[in-house]
Design a protein around this motif. Structure first.
Motif, PDB file in Angstrom:
ATOM      1  N   VAL A 120       9.866  44.524  49.740  1.00 57.21           N
ATOM      2  CA  VAL A 120       8.676  43.745  49.380  1.00 57.21           C
ATOM      3  C   VAL A 120       8.917  42.262  49.686  1.00 57.21           C
ATOM      4  O   VAL A 120       8.033  41.577  50.213  1.00 57.21           O
ATOM      5  CB  VAL A 120       8.300  43.954  47.897  1.00 57.21           C
ATOM      6  N   PHE A 121      10.116  41.778  49.409  1.00 58.47           N
ATOM      7  CA  PHE A 121      10.446  40.376  49.711  1.00 58.47           C
ATOM      8  C   PHE A 121      10.280  40.102  51.213  1.00 58.47           C
ATOM      9  O   PHE A 121       9.702  39.088  51.605  1.00 58.47           O
ATOM     10  CB  PHE A 121      11.884  40.062  49.286  1.00 58.47           C
TER      11      PHE A 121
ATOM     12  N   SER B  21       8.540  41.888  53.401  1.00 60.76           N
ATOM     13  CA  SER B  21       7.153  42.064  53.852  1.00 60.76           C
ATOM     14  C   SER B  21       6.260  40.926  53.359  1.00 60.76           C
ATOM     15  O   SER B  21       5.158  40.746  53.861  1.00 60.76           O
ATOM     16  CB  SER B  21       6.616  43.428  53.425  1.00 60.76           C
ATOM     17  N   SER B  22       6.741  40.132  52.384  1.00 53.44           N
ATOM     18  CA  SER B  22       5.973  38.963  51.947  1.00 53.44           C
ATOM     19  C   SER B  22       6.016  37.842  52.978  1.00 53.44           C
ATOM     20  O   SER B  22       5.252  36.887  52.898  1.00 53.44           O
ATOM     21  CB  SER B  22       6.525  38.428  50.617  1.00 53.44           C
TER      22      SER B  22
ATOM     23  N   LYS C 158       8.478  35.765  53.347  1.00 54.08           N
ATOM     24  CA  LYS C 158       9.293  34.632  52.896  1.00 54.08           C
ATOM     25  C   LYS C 158      10.791  34.841  53.148  1.00 54.08           C
ATOM     26  O   LYS C 158      11.577  33.904  53.021  1.00 54.08           O
ATOM     27  CB  LYS C 158       9.076  34.408  51.393  1.00 54.08           C
TER      28      LYS C 158
ATOM     29  N   VAL D 148       6.928  36.950  44.141  1.00 52.66           N
ATOM     30  CA  VAL D 148       7.003  37.403  45.538  1.00 52.66           C
ATOM     31  C   VAL D 148       6.260  38.732  45.693  1.00 52.66           C
ATOM     32  O   VAL D 148       5.541  38.942  46.681  1.00 52.66           O
ATOM     33  CB  VAL D 148       8.465  37.527  46.004  1.00 52.66           C
ATOM     34  N   PHE D 149       6.415  39.625  44.722  1.00 54.45           N
ATOM     35  CA  PHE D 149       5.706  40.916  44.775  1.00 54.45           C
ATOM     36  C   PHE D 149       4.193  40.689  44.835  1.00 54.45           C
ATOM     37  O   PHE D 149       3.491  41.314  45.626  1.00 54.45           O
ATOM     38  CB  PHE D 149       6.049  41.771  43.544  1.00 54.45           C
TER      39      PHE D 149
ATOM     40  N   SER E  90       2.609  37.910  45.731  1.00 57.42           N
ATOM     41  CA  SER E  90       2.203  37.202  46.952  1.00 57.42           C
ATOM     42  C   SER E  90       2.300  38.099  48.186  1.00 57.42           C
ATOM     43  O   SER E  90       1.733  37.777  49.222  1.00 57.42           O
ATOM     44  CB  SER E  90       3.010  35.912  47.135  1.00 57.42           C
ATOM     45  N   SER E  91       2.992  39.227  48.077  1.00 55.79           N
ATOM     46  CA  SER E  91       3.033  40.182  49.202  1.00 55.79           C
ATOM     47  C   SER E  91       1.705  40.917  49.343  1.00 55.79           C
ATOM     48  O   SER E  91       1.470  41.585  50.358  1.00 55.79           O
ATOM     49  CB  SER E  91       4.146  41.214  48.977  1.00 55.79           C
TER      50      SER E  91
ATOM     51  N   LYS F  20       0.772  43.463  47.555  1.00 53.00           N
ATOM     52  CA  LYS F  20       0.885  44.869  47.141  1.00 53.00           C
ATOM     53  C   LYS F  20       0.749  45.059  45.628  1.00 53.00           C
ATOM     54  O   LYS F  20       0.609  46.180  45.156  1.00 53.00           O
ATOM     55  CB  LYS F  20       2.237  45.438  47.586  1.00 53.00           C
ATOM     56  N   PHE F  21       0.827  43.972  44.870  1.00 51.88           N
ATOM     57  CA  PHE F  21       0.785  44.066  43.406  1.00 51.88           C
ATOM     58  C   PHE F  21      -0.180  43.015  42.868  1.00 51.88           C
ATOM     59  O   PHE F  21      -0.283  41.922  43.433  1.00 51.88           O
ATOM     60  CB  PHE F  21       2.179  43.818  42.810  1.00 51.88           C
TER      61      PHE F  21
END
Lengths: 332, 332
Positions: free
Chosen positions: A118-119, A121-122, A124, B118-119, B121-122, B124-125
């Motif tokens: 997830v990090f 795919s963000s 960043k 981060v989750f 801002s991705s 997905k959440f």
């Protein structure tokens, strides 16, 4: 509960590394591990220091074999089974890399892979190392009995894997990609036997795997391999029964890293391997290399954790489990 | 090391909750906490069960006061100081919400906030709860001595906060936003005294804060408040000296949650508060409410952790520290 399965795009396995102990090196997956050692104390004063050396050596080897330096790594997301994940924390003080400590017992490797994915795919983060370690001698004395007592092991016990496994995830396209994940919840059916970890974790594994297929719309035969982390043989059978009760029939493509890593006939390991490094070493060694050579194309890895401490066990608490699922696919 | 400061967009604080023990309720921040209890055993058989009740009650109260149900929460990222974060794991078995366990000692709250940000801002959440708990009675007996011994406390000791704090982050615009973060690395200057946590953590705090300003290009006076997690008074002074050696002069806008939560003159708490719930309860109570009413507009929260276990301390290891920084700003 809300659906917790989601797709992951643009996250790839750049490389893996695994270093295992002597017993693991005598098992059926021996040739797939990068390195093995003959003395599981590694010349250290304590088994805790030996576990740190396993973990640190594996991460350094991964960085070196990939042609990188510490400075190329954005972050380590890592953990182990020691109180306060102290082995990992002391590993990280040797590395000039940011660190987030993860703890979901033996499901920590999944937590690490999912968080890193997830990090990345963000947008960043580019390159993250996910790693876990475990050691038979540190785990036995922490969770059960001093080894010096020579306690007889119960039939449903498992053998904690002595190893470290590490995966480097990256945003640059590579042969093996992380494709989707399912986050697990804590499930407790009331098992109190700290020597029967398979039974503690099987309900959580069945829940996560059933939800993975219900939420993704995929069928179990979509994957070449569905591998739980360390249920062992008895725990895997229990997990299949629990899944079938919910209408999910698992076939010959289902296996368990704990059942795969040792030879139960010749190695006296009870129901098989366990530990935070069971799934990480089997993935980094066996599974990843089988994906690289094309023998496996789609794999669902489901590391499983038993959530207890010596204190909670002594206070009579039952042992809940958790499992998270991560799907890897050969990028075509 | 690579730069580890990054901007965060589209992540907001939807709500917070804090429940504290009797000593915290007598301190200077008393009126900012949502609830306090008179008996820190909360009617339970053990202090571990009491800590679980603190944590579970705080999360449930946060969900209820926000008008939500468990089903509205995507994920909990939570931790505590107990071996194997067993308090948090047993808290989570009561909730039907996916769970990722975090452990960076008393910096866990920062790890949780950054991971959740981060989750979200991705993309997905949407809604994640970040929470931590600690309890004076469980921490003292685990890390130091049985309370029944009545050991005299050393001058540099701190008092573990008995509380739980929880923050609900969300992708829907709200008054307080998470704006940027700096990930920390593990730093060890060789302190071995488990009664002097401030000195163990100050070097990591100074490193993260100095890197935050160097990498973001901001000046310290950009923030109305720079608050470390639980260095205590002596640790905070040490941190300022270490930062100044690196050219960063911290002024009157620097404070420490551990120094803020107790009255050192009247409360016999050594250098101040500590514990995984020190920063989470002070943020959820005091800081967030001061941001809501506009008295604070830009805050840099820097939870700090001492990475040791009873085993690592008994084996003579020094105690490394870690600190992560999270910047909150009133959304204008």
């Amino acid at each position: 509960m809300k659906a917790s399965t989601f797709d992951i795009n643009g996250v790839f396995v750049e490389n893996t590394a695994s270093i295992v102990g002597p017993k693991e090196a005598e098992g059926p997956l021996s040739k797939y591990f990068d390195k093995s050692v003959k003395d599981d104390l590694l010349g250290q004063k304590s088994h805790e220091l030996a576990e740190i050396k396993f973990h640190l050596s594996t991460i350094r080897y991964l960085i070196n074999k990939s042609g990188h330096k510490e400075n190329d790594i954005d972050l380590c997301i890592s953990g182990d089974l020691l109180d306060e994940i102290s082995g990992t924390s002391l590993t990280m003080r040797e590395l000039d890399i940011p660190f987030l400590g993860a703890y979901n017992a033996c499901a920590t490797f999944a937590e690490s892979l999912i968080t890193a994915s997830v990090f990345i795919s963000s947008g960043k983060f580019s390159r993250i190392i996910c790693s876990t370690s475990s050691h038979f001698c540190t785990a036995e004395r922490q969770y059960r009995f001093p080894l010096e007592l020579g306690n007889q092991r119960t039939p449903l016990s498992q053998w904690t894997v002595t190893a470290a496994g590490a995966v480097m995830l990256n945003d640059k396209p590579a042969k093996v990609a992380v494709k989707r994940a399912t986050l697990g919840r804590v499930i407790d059916l009331g098992v109190t036997d700290a020597n029967d970890m398979g039974a503690c974790m099987a309900p959580a594994a069945a829940d996560t795997v059933c939800r993975h297929f219900a939420e993704s719309g995929l069928e179990p035969d979509y994957y070449d391999l569905i591998a739980t982390g360390d249920l062992g043989v008895a725990g895997s059978e229990l997990m299949k029964v629990l899944a079938e009760k919910r209408g999910l029939k698992l076939g010959l493509n289902y296996n368990d890293c704990g059942a795969m890593i040792f030879n139960r006939v010749s190695q006296d390991v009870g129901q098989g391997g366990s530990g935070a490094a069971c799934s990480s070493s089997v993935f980094s060694g066996f599974i990843y290399k089988k994906m690289l050579n094309g023998e496996l194309k789609r794999v669902l890895l489901v590391p499983t954790g038993a959530l207890c401490s010596k204190t909670s066990t002594l206070q009579g608490e039952s042992i809940p489990g958790i499992a998270h699922a991560v799907a890897f696919e050969v990028n075509v």
